[in-house]
Design a protein around this motif. Structure first.
Motif, PDB file in Angstrom:
ATOM      1  N   MET A 112       0.854  -1.168   0.000  1.00  0.00           N
ATOM      2  CA  MET A 112       0.000   0.000   0.000  1.00  0.00           C
ATOM      3  C   MET A 112       0.905   1.237   0.000  1.00  0.00           C
ATOM      4  SD  MET A 112      -2.879   1.076   2.816  1.00  0.00           S
ATOM      5  CE  MET A 112      -4.132  -0.031   2.271  1.00  0.00           C
ATOM      6  N   SER A 113       0.670   2.119  -0.947  1.00  0.00           N
ATOM      7  CA  SER A 113       1.499   3.322  -1.036  1.00  0.00           C
ATOM      8  C   SER A 113       1.039   4.350   0.008  1.00  0.00           C
ATOM      9  CB  SER A 113       1.408   3.932  -2.432  1.00  0.00           C
ATOM     10  OG  SER A 113       0.155   4.538  -2.612  1.00  0.00           O
ATOM     11  N   ILE A 114       1.850   5.354   0.217  1.00  0.00           N
ATOM     12  CA  ILE A 114       1.532   6.386   1.210  1.00  0.00           C
ATOM     13  C   ILE A 114       0.272   7.149   0.816  1.00  0.00           C
ATOM     14  CG2 ILE A 114       3.020   8.160   0.206  1.00  0.00           C
ATOM     15  CD1 ILE A 114       2.619   7.585   3.929  1.00  0.00           C
ATOM     16  N   PHE A 115       0.065   7.367  -0.472  1.00  0.00           N
ATOM     17  CA  PHE A 115      -1.119   8.082  -0.932  1.00  0.00           C
ATOM     18  C   PHE A 115      -2.386   7.260  -0.694  1.00  0.00           C
ATOM     19  CE2 PHE A 115       2.321   9.894  -3.558  1.00  0.00           C
ATOM     20  CZ  PHE A 115       2.272  11.175  -3.042  1.00  0.00           C
ATOM     21  N   GLU A 116      -2.293   5.945  -0.877  1.00  0.00           N
ATOM     22  CA  GLU A 116      -3.433   5.078  -0.593  1.00  0.00           C
ATOM     23  C   GLU A 116      -3.748   5.061   0.893  1.00  0.00           C
ATOM     24  OE1 GLU A 116      -2.076   1.414  -2.217  1.00  0.00           O
ATOM     25  OE2 GLU A 116      -2.843   1.846  -4.226  1.00  0.00           O
ATOM     26  N   ARG A 117      -2.698   5.079   1.739  1.00  0.00           N
ATOM     27  CA  ARG A 117      -2.904   5.088   3.185  1.00  0.00           C
ATOM     28  C   ARG A 117      -3.590   6.371   3.630  1.00  0.00           C
ATOM     29  NH1 ARG A 117      -0.096   1.114   6.089  1.00  0.00           N
ATOM     30  NH2 ARG A 117      -0.464   2.262   7.999  1.00  0.00           N
ATOM     31  N   ILE A 118      -3.187   7.500   3.052  1.00  0.00           N
ATOM     32  CA  ILE A 118      -3.777   8.782   3.447  1.00  0.00           C
ATOM     33  C   ILE A 118      -5.239   8.854   3.022  1.00  0.00           C
ATOM     34  CG2 ILE A 118      -3.670  11.267   3.003  1.00  0.00           C
ATOM     35  CD1 ILE A 118      -0.626  10.980   2.967  1.00  0.00           C
ATOM     36  N   LYS A 119      -5.566   8.272   1.874  1.00  0.00           N
ATOM     37  CA  LYS A 119      -6.937   8.322   1.377  1.00  0.00           C
ATOM     38  C   LYS A 119      -7.846   7.283   2.033  1.00  0.00           C
ATOM     39  CE  LYS A 119      -5.717  10.177  -3.128  1.00  0.00           C
ATOM     40  NZ  LYS A 119      -5.722   9.926  -4.576  1.00  0.00           N
ATOM     41  N   SER A 120      -7.280   6.261   2.675  1.00  0.00           N
ATOM     42  CA  SER A 120      -8.076   5.207   3.310  1.00  0.00           C
ATOM     43  C   SER A 120      -8.768   5.734   4.564  1.00  0.00           C
ATOM     44  CB  SER A 120      -7.168   4.032   3.692  1.00  0.00           C
ATOM     45  OG  SER A 120      -6.606   3.458   2.553  1.00  0.00           O
ATOM     46  N   PRO A 121      -9.844   5.059   4.998  1.00  0.00           N
ATOM     47  CA  PRO A 121     -10.531   5.475   6.223  1.00  0.00           C
ATOM     48  C   PRO A 121      -9.608   5.379   7.439  1.00  0.00           C
ATOM     49  CG  PRO A 121     -11.817   3.820   5.043  1.00  0.00           C
ATOM     50  CD  PRO A 121     -10.508   3.935   4.348  1.00  0.00           C
ATOM     51  N   THR A 122      -9.674   6.379   8.287  1.00  0.00           N
ATOM     52  CA  THR A 122      -8.854   6.430   9.498  1.00  0.00           C
ATOM     53  C   THR A 122      -9.695   5.964  10.681  1.00  0.00           C
ATOM     54  OG1 THR A 122      -7.670   8.322   8.589  1.00  0.00           O
ATOM     55  CG2 THR A 122      -7.449   7.957  10.926  1.00  0.00           C
ATOM     56  N   PRO A 123      -9.139   5.104  11.560  1.00  0.00           N
ATOM     57  CA  PRO A 123      -9.892   4.678  12.740  1.00  0.00           C
ATOM     58  C   PRO A 123     -10.249   5.869  13.641  1.00  0.00           C
ATOM     59  CG  PRO A 123      -7.967   3.295  12.421  1.00  0.00           C
ATOM     60  CD  PRO A 123      -7.853   4.426  11.451  1.00  0.00           C
ATOM     61  N   ARG A 124     -11.316   5.707  14.392  1.00  0.00           N
ATOM     62  CA  ARG A 124     -11.845   6.787  15.225  1.00  0.00           C
ATOM     63  C   ARG A 124     -10.809   7.301  16.232  1.00  0.00           C
ATOM     64  NH1 ARG A 124     -16.734   8.858  15.890  1.00  0.00           N
ATOM     65  NH2 ARG A 124     -17.455   9.476  17.950  1.00  0.00           N
ATOM     66  N   PHE A 125     -10.063   6.399  16.863  1.00  0.00           N
ATOM     67  CA  PHE A 125      -9.061   6.802  17.834  1.00  0.00           C
ATOM     68  C   PHE A 125      -8.000   7.703  17.199  1.00  0.00           C
ATOM     69  CE2 PHE A 125      -4.881   5.920  19.804  1.00  0.00           C
ATOM     70  CZ  PHE A 125      -5.127   6.464  21.060  1.00  0.00           C
ATOM     71  N   PHE A 126      -7.555   7.343  16.011  1.00  0.00           N
ATOM     72  CA  PHE A 126      -6.530   8.133  15.343  1.00  0.00           C
ATOM     73  C   PHE A 126      -7.081   9.438  14.792  1.00  0.00           C
ATOM     74  CE2 PHE A 126      -4.543   3.957  15.396  1.00  0.00           C
ATOM     75  CZ  PHE A 126      -3.303   4.293  15.918  1.00  0.00           C
ATOM     76  N   GLN A 127      -8.378   9.489  14.516  1.00  0.00           N
ATOM     77  CA  GLN A 127      -8.985  10.762  14.142  1.00  0.00           C
ATOM     78  C   GLN A 127      -8.915  11.737  15.311  1.00  0.00           C
ATOM     79  OE1 GLN A 127     -12.967   9.927  12.850  1.00  0.00           O
ATOM     80  NE2 GLN A 127     -12.314   9.041  10.906  1.00  0.00           N
ATOM     81  N   ALA A 128      -9.175  11.237  16.516  1.00  0.00           N
ATOM     82  CA  ALA A 128      -9.086  12.089  17.709  1.00  0.00           C
ATOM     83  C   ALA A 128      -7.649  12.543  17.932  1.00  0.00           C
ATOM     84  CB  ALA A 128      -9.609  11.340  18.931  1.00  0.00           C
ATOM     85  N   LEU A 129      -6.686  11.631  17.775  1.00  0.00           N
ATOM     86  CA  LEU A 129      -5.276  12.009  17.919  1.00  0.00           C
ATOM     87  C   LEU A 129      -4.871  13.058  16.893  1.00  0.00           C
ATOM     88  CD1 LEU A 129      -3.276   8.741  18.663  1.00  0.00           C
ATOM     89  CD2 LEU A 129      -3.740  10.648  20.193  1.00  0.00           C
ATOM     90  N   ARG A 130      -5.348  12.891  15.671  1.00  0.00           N
ATOM     91  CA  ARG A 130      -5.053  13.858  14.615  1.00  0.00           C
ATOM     92  C   ARG A 130      -5.569  15.245  14.985  1.00  0.00           C
ATOM     93  NH1 ARG A 130      -8.250  12.500   9.791  1.00  0.00           N
ATOM     94  NH2 ARG A 130      -9.792  13.576  11.035  1.00  0.00           N
ATOM     95  N   ASN A 131      -6.794  15.290  15.515  1.00  0.00           N
ATOM     96  CA  ASN A 131      -7.370  16.568  15.899  1.00  0.00           C
ATOM     97  C   ASN A 131      -6.601  17.216  17.049  1.00  0.00           C
ATOM     98  OD1 ASN A 131      -9.282  16.244  13.931  1.00  0.00           O
ATOM     99  ND2 ASN A 131     -10.821  15.433  15.308  1.00  0.00           N
ATOM    100  N   TRP A 132      -6.175  16.413  18.020  1.00  0.00           N
ATOM    101  CA  TRP A 132      -5.356  16.957  19.117  1.00  0.00           C
ATOM    102  C   TRP A 132      -4.013  17.467  18.589  1.00  0.00           C
ATOM    103  CZ3 TRP A 132      -6.702  18.540  23.696  1.00  0.00           C
ATOM    104  CH2 TRP A 132      -7.867  18.055  24.267  1.00  0.00           C
TER     105      TRP A 132
END
Length: 68
Positions: A1-21
């Protein structure tokens, strides 16, 4: 999986919260660094580290993907 595919893939809820923090930390750090008043060197250093840590946290959290 390329980095661009990883960025476009769905992010788990926990990591969405970490991203926002991480975005919050980055924003606060940059805001403190951009203040027009002269600040002590220690405060500027802490704000710089906060901005860096927030940017790294956001970037790493964005590349986490859900397992199928």
């Amino acid at each position: 999986m390329s980095i661009f595919e990883r960025i476009k893939s769905p992010t788990p809820r926990f990591f969405q919260a970490l991203r926002n923090w991480g975005l919050l930390l980055t924003g606060v750090g940059i805001t403190v660094l951009s203040l027009p008043a002269p600040l002590p060197e220690t405060v500027s250093a802490i704000a710089g580290y906060m901005a860096l840590a927030g940017a790294v946290l956001s970037g790493v959290s964005q590349t986490a993907v859900e397992q199928e």
